[in-house]
Design an enzyme around this catalytic site. Sequence first.
Site, PDB file in Angstrom:
ATOM      1  N   ARG A  83       0.819  -1.220   0.000  1.00 34.94           N
ATOM      2  CA  ARG A  83       0.000   0.000   0.000  1.00 34.94           C
ATOM      3  C   ARG A  83       0.853   1.271   0.000  1.00 34.94           C
ATOM      4  O   ARG A  83       0.513   2.250  -0.650  1.00 34.94           O
ATOM      5  CB  ARG A  83      -0.932  -0.015   1.210  1.00 34.94           C
ATOM      6  CG  ARG A  83      -2.088   0.961   1.079  1.00 34.94           C
ATOM      7  CD  ARG A  83      -2.841   1.093   2.398  1.00 34.94           C
ATOM      8  NE  ARG A  83      -3.521  -0.120   2.771  1.00 34.94           N
ATOM      9  CZ  ARG A  83      -3.423  -0.681   3.986  1.00 34.94           C
ATOM     10  NH1 ARG A  83      -2.680  -0.142   4.921  1.00 34.94           N
ATOM     11  NH2 ARG A  83      -4.087  -1.776   4.246  1.00 34.94           N
ATOM     12  N   TYR A 124      -8.905  26.719  -2.988  1.00 32.38           N
ATOM     13  CA  TYR A 124      -9.557  25.802  -3.945  1.00 32.38           C
ATOM     14  C   TYR A 124     -10.991  25.455  -3.485  1.00 32.38           C
ATOM     15  O   TYR A 124     -11.203  24.965  -2.367  1.00 32.38           O
ATOM     16  CB  TYR A 124      -8.679  24.552  -4.005  1.00 32.38           C
ATOM     17  CG  TYR A 124      -9.107  23.468  -4.934  1.00 32.38           C
ATOM     18  CD1 TYR A 124      -9.229  23.686  -6.300  1.00 32.38           C
ATOM     19  CD2 TYR A 124      -9.345  22.182  -4.446  1.00 32.38           C
ATOM     20  CE1 TYR A 124      -9.592  22.657  -7.154  1.00 32.38           C
ATOM     21  CE2 TYR A 124      -9.704  21.147  -5.301  1.00 32.38           C
ATOM     22  CZ  TYR A 124      -9.829  21.388  -6.653  1.00 32.38           C
ATOM     23  OH  TYR A 124     -10.183  20.372  -7.493  1.00 32.38           O
ATOM     24  N   ASP A 128      -1.641  25.189   0.020  1.00 34.97           N
ATOM     25  CA  ASP A 128      -1.795  24.480  -1.251  1.00 34.97           C
ATOM     26  C   ASP A 128      -0.814  25.115  -2.237  1.00 34.97           C
ATOM     27  O   ASP A 128      -0.932  26.288  -2.576  1.00 34.97           O
ATOM     28  CB  ASP A 128      -3.245  24.621  -1.741  1.00 34.97           C
ATOM     29  CG  ASP A 128      -3.523  23.820  -3.013  1.00 34.97           C
ATOM     30  OD1 ASP A 128      -2.623  23.706  -3.868  1.00 34.97           O
ATOM     31  OD2 ASP A 128      -4.657  23.328  -3.156  1.00 34.97           O
ATOM     32  N   LYS A 142      -1.732  18.462 -11.809  1.00 34.18           N
ATOM     33  CA  LYS A 142      -1.564  19.662 -12.628  1.00 34.18           C
ATOM     34  C   LYS A 142      -0.149  19.683 -13.222  1.00 34.18           C
ATOM     35  O   LYS A 142       0.158  18.877 -14.065  1.00 34.18           O
ATOM     36  CB  LYS A 142      -1.874  20.904 -11.786  1.00 34.18           C
ATOM     37  CG  LYS A 142      -3.229  20.809 -11.037  1.00 34.18           C
ATOM     38  CD  LYS A 142      -4.419  20.866 -11.960  1.00 34.18           C
ATOM     39  CE  LYS A 142      -5.755  20.509 -11.303  1.00 34.18           C
ATOM     40  NZ  LYS A 142      -6.105  21.250 -10.114  1.00 34.18           N
TER      41      LYS A 142
HETATM   42  C1  LIG Z   1      -6.919  20.726  -9.015  1.00 34.48           C
HETATM   43  C2  LIG Z   1      -6.557  21.267  -7.705  1.00 34.48           C
HETATM   44  C3  LIG Z   1      -6.655  20.502  -6.549  1.00 34.48           C
HETATM   45  C4  LIG Z   1      -7.199  19.105  -6.549  1.00 34.48           C
HETATM   46  O1  LIG Z   1      -6.490  18.220  -7.327  1.00 34.48           O
HETATM   47  P1  LIG Z   1      -7.192  16.923  -7.942  1.00 34.48           P
HETATM   48  O2  LIG Z   1      -6.057  16.076  -8.359  1.00 34.48           O
HETATM   49  O3  LIG Z   1      -8.053  17.389  -9.059  1.00 34.48           O
HETATM   50  O4  LIG Z   1      -7.996  16.299  -6.838  1.00 34.48           O
HETATM   51  C5  LIG Z   1      -6.260  21.077  -5.355  1.00 34.48           C
HETATM   52  N1  LIG Z   1      -5.818  22.333  -5.310  1.00 34.48           N
HETATM   53  C6  LIG Z   1      -5.719  23.106  -6.394  1.00 34.48           C
HETATM   54  C7  LIG Z   1      -5.232  24.493  -6.280  1.00 34.48           C
HETATM   55  C8  LIG Z   1      -6.101  22.599  -7.629  1.00 34.48           C
HETATM   56  O5  LIG Z   1      -6.031  23.378  -8.711  1.00 34.48           O
END
Ligand SMILES: *Cc1c(COP(=O)(O)O)cnc(C)c1O
Length: 398
Positions: A66, A119, A190, A215
């Site tokens: 895991r 977000y 974030d 991203k």
């Molecule tokens: C897209 C995004 C997330 C979440 O990511 P996922 O892989 O789509 O769950 C979190 N924070 C920001 C700033 C984002 O753009």
Amino acid sequence: MTDTATSRLETQLMHSGLAEFNPKTLSAPVAMPSMRTSTVRFASLEALDEALTEKSGGERIATYGRSGMDTHAALEEVFCTLEGAQRAFLAPSGLSAVTLAFMALLNAGDHVLVADCAYGPVRYLDKIVLQRMGIEVTYCRAHPEALAAQLRPNTRMLYIESPGSLLFEMLDIPALAQFARQHKLVLATDNTWGAGYAYRPLDLGADVSVVAATKYIGGHSDLMQGAVMANDPELVRRLNETHYAMGYSVSADDAWLALRGVRTLPLRMRQHGQNALDVCEFLASRPETVRIYHPAWPQDPGYALWQRDCMGSNGMLSVELALNHSQARRFVNSLKLYGIGYSWGGFESLVQLIDNSVLAGHGYWPGGDNATVRLHVGLEAVEDLVADLAQALDGVRG
Ligand SMILES: *Cc1c(COP(=O)(O)O)cnc(C)c1O
């Protein structure tokens, strides 16, 4: 092995997360293979005992599939290199990395301050899960004075995102880190926008960095993944235990894809950033443009903070256009090179018409009836991207 302590981040990035030499052949694959396995076998019970002892001491030792083996460990090392972290924990999506941070760092009865530019789905996490767990959330403009007014005796964490979602509001992370230290709050941020290359929140005083690798880390729109990074041993311990207890797991193939993508992160980010600045310049020349949101654009209010704290930029920008809602819909619908869709950080250009009712939750938004459009400026030839915007804007006027 390169002396990673003295080399630049771009060099370190190419020399971390490598496969070890085979002790017999003294050779190794250049690209870490995807090590798919559901469990680990040991040569003896004594070897297993030793592994368990080290693991209970907090070491990264795989005793079961895991938590992942070499591919995962390599990717974790790359995340640590990018973010200047001691440890990284992988999660199956960016949002699950956010939930890992909340679950690891908060208890029932705690209060958390969340930047109002964070977000959007964090609000959904709050509504569906945190409220049920007895964790209170206050959304607030992420400035020390505004935050101070919302402090409660049980406030334990400040959760921010810089630049913020949708409008890319630059936050003063060093000032927020000082505020957090003063009030004994964990500062979690974030860092999906900066991805550890353009922005390093842990270096600026944040305690925890969360990245959606979906991203720019992956960079090719073929992967869902997240990671949480930290330095402080107590925070690392809490993240480690909660990560294991909650069963967060990432497939080796996805870790492999992220490793493959991240090697070109600096190159891609630079090109996205340059293309975005060119698009800003075009937009600034148009009579429809009211305001451009992109911290690397010199007219952006966050430009000074961006210059002070960031090493680069990316392809994200928003623009307020003097168009009403139906004109804005026509504009977006007539774009040919920008896919209409969520997400960003892949190779391709994307567009989203932002709902003003969502922007109303951001204290940074000036309000009004104009349309705000978010662009992810991709790696297409920027002349083509600009020409596409021009024809779509001309179409609305005509
Ligand atoms: C897209 C995004 C997330 C979440 O990511 P996922 O892989 O789509 O769950 C979190 N924070 C920001 C700033 C984002 O753009």
